[in-house]
Write a protein that holds these residues in place. Sequence first.
Motif, PDB file in Angstrom:
ATOM      1  N   LYS A   1      16.656  39.725  68.017  1.00  0.00           N
ATOM      2  CA  LYS A   1      16.623  39.055  69.314  1.00  0.00           C
ATOM      3  C   LYS A   1      17.298  37.693  69.290  1.00  0.00           C
ATOM      4  N   ARG A   2      17.298  37.047  68.127  1.00  0.00           N
ATOM      5  CA  ARG A   2      17.868  35.717  68.086  1.00  0.00           C
ATOM      6  C   ARG A   2      18.624  35.508  66.779  1.00  0.00           C
ATOM      7  N   PHE A   3      19.595  34.607  66.819  1.00  0.00           N
ATOM      8  CA  PHE A   3      20.345  34.190  65.647  1.00  0.00           C
ATOM      9  C   PHE A   3      20.078  32.702  65.465  1.00  0.00           C
ATOM     10  N   GLU A   4      19.284  32.356  64.458  1.00  0.00           N
ATOM     11  CA  GLU A   4      18.844  30.979  64.271  1.00  0.00           C
ATOM     12  C   GLU A   4      19.090  30.551  62.828  1.00  0.00           C
ATOM     13  N   PRO A   5      20.338  30.210  62.485  1.00  0.00           N
ATOM     14  CA  PRO A   5      20.677  29.909  61.087  1.00  0.00           C
ATOM     15  C   PRO A   5      19.868  28.741  60.515  1.00  0.00           C
ATOM     16  N   LYS A   6      19.307  28.997  59.337  1.00  0.00           N
ATOM     17  CA  LYS A   6      18.582  27.972  58.593  1.00  0.00           C
ATOM     18  C   LYS A   6      19.128  27.815  57.176  1.00  0.00           C
ATOM     19  N   ALA A   7      19.955  28.771  56.740  1.00  0.00           N
ATOM     20  CA  ALA A   7      20.532  28.708  55.401  1.00  0.00           C
ATOM     21  C   ALA A   7      21.923  29.335  55.398  1.00  0.00           C
ATOM     22  N   VAL A   8      22.791  28.790  54.556  1.00  0.00           N
ATOM     23  CA  VAL A   8      24.126  29.346  54.342  1.00  0.00           C
ATOM     24  C   VAL A   8      24.259  29.641  52.857  1.00  0.00           C
ATOM     25  N   LEU A   9      24.557  30.906  52.518  1.00  0.00           N
ATOM     26  CA  LEU A   9      24.678  31.349  51.138  1.00  0.00           C
ATOM     27  C   LEU A   9      26.142  31.629  50.833  1.00  0.00           C
ATOM     28  N   PHE A  10      26.703  30.860  49.921  1.00  0.00           N
ATOM     29  CA  PHE A  10      28.111  30.986  49.557  1.00  0.00           C
ATOM     30  C   PHE A  10      28.274  31.789  48.275  1.00  0.00           C
ATOM     31  N   ASP A  11      29.245  32.677  48.253  1.00  0.00           N
ATOM     32  CA  ASP A  11      29.762  33.180  46.993  1.00  0.00           C
ATOM     33  C   ASP A  11      30.475  32.009  46.305  1.00  0.00           C
ATOM     34  N   MET A  12      30.761  32.141  45.017  1.00  0.00           N
ATOM     35  CA  MET A  12      31.386  31.026  44.298  1.00  0.00           C
ATOM     36  C   MET A  12      32.896  31.202  44.140  1.00  0.00           C
ATOM     37  N   ASP A  13      33.317  32.198  43.377  1.00  0.00           N
ATOM     38  CA  ASP A  13      34.740  32.348  43.083  1.00  0.00           C
ATOM     39  C   ASP A  13      35.492  32.842  44.306  1.00  0.00           C
ATOM     40  N   GLY A  14      36.580  32.137  44.637  1.00  0.00           N
ATOM     41  CA  GLY A  14      37.365  32.493  45.804  1.00  0.00           C
ATOM     42  C   GLY A  14      36.797  31.971  47.105  1.00  0.00           C
ATOM     43  N   VAL A  15      35.630  31.325  47.044  1.00  0.00           N
ATOM     44  CA  VAL A  15      35.014  30.720  48.230  1.00  0.00           C
ATOM     45  C   VAL A  15      34.840  29.218  48.014  1.00  0.00           C
ATOM     46  N   LEU A  16      34.097  28.866  46.977  1.00  0.00           N
ATOM     47  CA  LEU A  16      33.927  27.442  46.660  1.00  0.00           C
ATOM     48  C   LEU A  16      35.072  26.926  45.796  1.00  0.00           C
ATOM     49  N   TYR A  17      35.599  27.787  44.949  1.00  0.00           N
ATOM     50  CA  TYR A  17      36.691  27.403  44.045  1.00  0.00           C
ATOM     51  C   TYR A  17      37.856  28.375  44.182  1.00  0.00           C
ATOM     52  N   ASP A  18      39.060  27.853  44.038  1.00  0.00           N
ATOM     53  CA  ASP A  18      40.255  28.691  44.035  1.00  0.00           C
ATOM     54  C   ASP A  18      40.453  29.224  42.614  1.00  0.00           C
ATOM     55  N   SER A  19      39.496  29.989  42.164  1.00  0.00           N
ATOM     56  CA  SER A  19      39.391  30.381  40.754  1.00  0.00           C
ATOM     57  C   SER A  19      39.807  31.816  40.480  1.00  0.00           C
ATOM     58  N   MET A  20      40.015  32.610  41.513  1.00  0.00           N
ATOM     59  CA  MET A  20      40.283  34.023  41.265  1.00  0.00           C
ATOM     60  C   MET A  20      41.580  34.288  40.496  1.00  0.00           C
ATOM     61  N   PRO A  21      42.655  33.525  40.683  1.00  0.00           N
ATOM     62  CA  PRO A  21      43.834  33.770  39.837  1.00  0.00           C
ATOM     63  C   PRO A  21      43.522  33.630  38.349  1.00  0.00           C
ATOM     64  N   HIS A  22      42.723  32.626  37.979  1.00  0.00           N
ATOM     65  CA  HIS A  22      42.327  32.453  36.582  1.00  0.00           C
ATOM     66  C   HIS A  22      41.470  33.625  36.110  1.00  0.00           C
ATOM     67  N   HIS A  23      40.524  34.026  36.944  1.00  0.00           N
ATOM     68  CA  HIS A  23      39.668  35.150  36.575  1.00  0.00           C
ATOM     69  C   HIS A  23      40.485  36.417  36.348  1.00  0.00           C
ATOM     70  N   ALA A  24      41.469  36.657  37.209  1.00  0.00           N
ATOM     71  CA  ALA A  24      42.273  37.871  37.081  1.00  0.00           C
ATOM     72  C   ALA A  24      43.021  37.907  35.754  1.00  0.00           C
ATOM     73  N   VAL A  25      43.600  36.773  35.361  1.00  0.00           N
ATOM     74  CA  VAL A  25      44.310  36.695  34.088  1.00  0.00           C
ATOM     75  C   VAL A  25      43.346  36.907  32.923  1.00  0.00           C
ATOM     76  N   ALA A  26      42.172  36.273  32.999  1.00  0.00           N
ATOM     77  CA  ALA A  26      41.191  36.393  31.914  1.00  0.00           C
ATOM     78  C   ALA A  26      40.659  37.821  31.794  1.00  0.00           C
ATOM     79  N   TRP A  27      40.380  38.461  32.918  1.00  0.00           N
ATOM     80  CA  TRP A  27      39.908  39.845  32.888  1.00  0.00           C
ATOM     81  C   TRP A  27      40.952  40.750  32.225  1.00  0.00           C
ATOM     82  N   LYS A  28      42.189  40.630  32.658  1.00  0.00           N
ATOM     83  CA  LYS A  28      43.251  41.499  32.126  1.00  0.00           C
ATOM     84  C   LYS A  28      43.400  41.296  30.619  1.00  0.00           C
ATOM     85  N   GLY A  29      43.458  40.024  30.192  1.00  0.00           N
ATOM     86  CA  GLY A  29      43.657  39.732  28.776  1.00  0.00           C
ATOM     87  C   GLY A  29      42.489  40.165  27.915  1.00  0.00           C
ATOM     88  N   ALA A  30      41.268  39.916  28.374  1.00  0.00           N
ATOM     89  CA  ALA A  30      40.086  40.259  27.586  1.00  0.00           C
ATOM     90  C   ALA A  30      39.914  41.768  27.468  1.00  0.00           C
TER      91      ALA A  30
END
Length: 260
Positions: A23-52
Amino acid sequence: MSPMSLMSPIGSIGNYLSKHGFKRFEPKAVLFDMDGVLYDSMPHHAVAWKGAMEKYGIHMTHEDAYATEGARGIDTIRIMVRQQKGIEISEQEAQEMYDEKSRQFHAMGEATIMPGILGLMEKIHRQGLTIGVVTGSGQRPLINRLLTDFGEYLDEGHIVTAYDVQRGKPNPDPYLMGMEKAGTKPWETIVVENAPLGIRAGVASRAFTIAVNTGPLPDSVLLQHSPDLLLQKMTDLRDKWSDLVVPGFGLDSVTVGVHL
């Protein structure tokens, strides 16, 4: 540009309420993902995943890294080993492989904070909303960096890591845990995600889920998982924030499904 990108935040909220019967939308909290949202870190993660993974005889592309982003790392590894080698490995074996991925990731240096995030958090903080982070990572250095970079808005009691849940994204468990820590219900919670598995988790938790396409995947891939709103950059979310958080918003406040 996708149809959902053209929809106003108000129209998206109306559709969200109708879809879930809230019935209502009453935001009280915002939940952020970290990689690719808070940090521009996904290019680094992609390289690390492939190499490892190459070190262990597993083929993983950069696209695979983006597609599986948000899941618990050990879950991703066990699935890929099963698919490519036809064997089951233990969580401990997967953890050893993930530790190598973490080592390679940290060797590349720190990723930058995503443009628009600090301004967005300041807006959220001024409104008195709780800020949380829900990540598939469990690496202590990354958690410490979160507290250093965003300590004015975030405390450790509102961070959910891979070790807080048995089932990671795309299951709703991480975001349900985030709501539990924030003390909110789904209609009081906004999820901000950038990756398919995270979007699925947010939608499954029934929180209002915003997809921000900060990576190389086409919009159509993200839209397959039915986010409530799709944006292109974190600066877009910062600039549209005042349209999303409207006190006392309900179905009687909007014409559902109208595109502006």
